[in-house]
Design a protein around this motif. Structure first.
Motif, PDB file in Angstrom:
ATOM      1  N   PHE A  28    -110.123  29.116   3.950  1.00  0.00           N
ATOM      2  CA  PHE A  28    -109.593  28.891   5.299  1.00  0.00           C
ATOM      3  C   PHE A  28    -110.692  29.113   6.336  1.00  0.00           C
ATOM      4  O   PHE A  28    -110.870  28.300   7.251  1.00  0.00           O
ATOM      5  N   GLN A  29    -111.418  30.200   6.194  1.00  0.00           N
ATOM      6  CA  GLN A  29    -112.482  30.491   7.157  1.00  0.00           C
ATOM      7  C   GLN A  29    -113.607  29.462   7.065  1.00  0.00           C
ATOM      8  O   GLN A  29    -114.192  29.079   8.084  1.00  0.00           O
ATOM      9  N   TYR A  71    -116.769  28.526   9.408  1.00  0.00           N
ATOM     10  CA  TYR A  71    -117.823  29.502   9.156  1.00  0.00           C
ATOM     11  C   TYR A  71    -118.628  29.111   7.924  1.00  0.00           C
ATOM     12  O   TYR A  71    -118.064  28.763   6.884  1.00  0.00           O
ATOM     13  N   SER A  72    -119.921  29.193   8.019  1.00  0.00           N
ATOM     14  CA  SER A  72    -120.782  29.052   6.849  1.00  0.00           C
ATOM     15  C   SER A  72    -120.687  30.351   6.045  1.00  0.00           C
ATOM     16  O   SER A  72    -120.220  31.377   6.565  1.00  0.00           O
ATOM     17  N   LEU A  95    -120.164  36.147   6.262  1.00  0.00           N
ATOM     18  CA  LEU A  95    -120.646  37.480   5.904  1.00  0.00           C
ATOM     19  C   LEU A  95    -120.870  38.322   7.148  1.00  0.00           C
ATOM     20  O   LEU A  95    -120.466  39.501   7.197  1.00  0.00           O
ATOM     21  N   GLU A  96    -121.482  37.756   8.173  1.00  0.00           N
ATOM     22  CA  GLU A  96    -121.738  38.501   9.405  1.00  0.00           C
ATOM     23  C   GLU A  96    -120.430  38.952  10.056  1.00  0.00           C
ATOM     24  O   GLU A  96    -120.320  40.080  10.547  1.00  0.00           O
TER      25      GLU A  96
END
Length: 204
Positions: free
Chosen positions: A181-182, A188-189, A194-195
């Motif tokens: 989903f993200q 998001y990559s 991760l960030e």
């Protein structure tokens, strides 16, 4: 007496050979079907048919598709946790937050490589007749590592209870549905995902 023993030994070896051959047929058939249709779309009955065995034989070896998927990537999972162990040993002097980020980065890289099969391993709930008390071995092993790192960030009895909760939420965010989903919807990559996890669960 010796003949009886020899016969028994031969029978045992034959059974083991048959079991090994069935396992290979099952895994080869599953991989063919997964490549063709995707893990989520393939049923256990389809795998049995493709492998040319009875469904009873399949279910005696694998209770569900999750166990079958885990067997398919077992060697990869072993390598993942060896990599994590090596990383933690090499960075033992680093702050726990930095080590946590490194562990999560290794897991995200693993998920990207084994996306469908890992999703199959993670299947729980009513679809497989399992409860959420029965998490995958991958989840359980990673959970222990994450809890330990959270404990290093903040010790104490109350904090440690909260750290188990935080580890649960962090690993839920890393599961297939949330991760996709993200990545696919929010855009998001893997690196930016991760960030965001680091900012959310252990900022600073």
């Amino acid at each position: 007496m010796d003949t009886a023993k020899d016969t028994g030994g031969t029978q045992t070896r034959t059974e083991r050979r048959d079991a090994a051959e069935n396992r290979k047929r099952i895994l080869d058939a599953a991989l063919r079907l997964f490549d063709r249709h995707g893990v989520a779309e393939v049923s256990m009955n389809q795998i049995a048919t493709e492998a040319g065995i009875g469904s009873g034989t399949l279910y005696r070896r694998y209770r569900n598709k999750s166990e079958l998927c885990l067997d398919l990537i077992r060697d990869n999972v072993d390598v993942l946790f060896k990599d994590i162990e090596t990383y933690l040993r090499a960075h033992q002097e680093d702050p726990p937050a930095q080590r946590m980020k490194g562990v999560i980065a290794l897991f995200i890289r693993f998920r990207e490589k084994k996306l469908q099969l890992l999703a199959g391993v993670e299947q729980t709930g009513s679809a497989l007749g399992r409860s959420y008390k029965s998490q995958s071995p991958v989840y359980n092993q990673l959970h222990e590592i994450v809890v330990q790192l959270f404990n290093e960030m903040k010790a104490g009895e109350a904090a440690e209870r909260n750290n188990v909760f935080k580890a649960d939420l962090l690993l839920m965010a890393l599961k297939n549905d949330s991760y996709l989903f993200q990545r696919e919807v929010r855009g998001y990559s893997p690196e930016s995902f991760l960030e965001q996890l680091c900012l959310t669960f252990f900022p600073g």
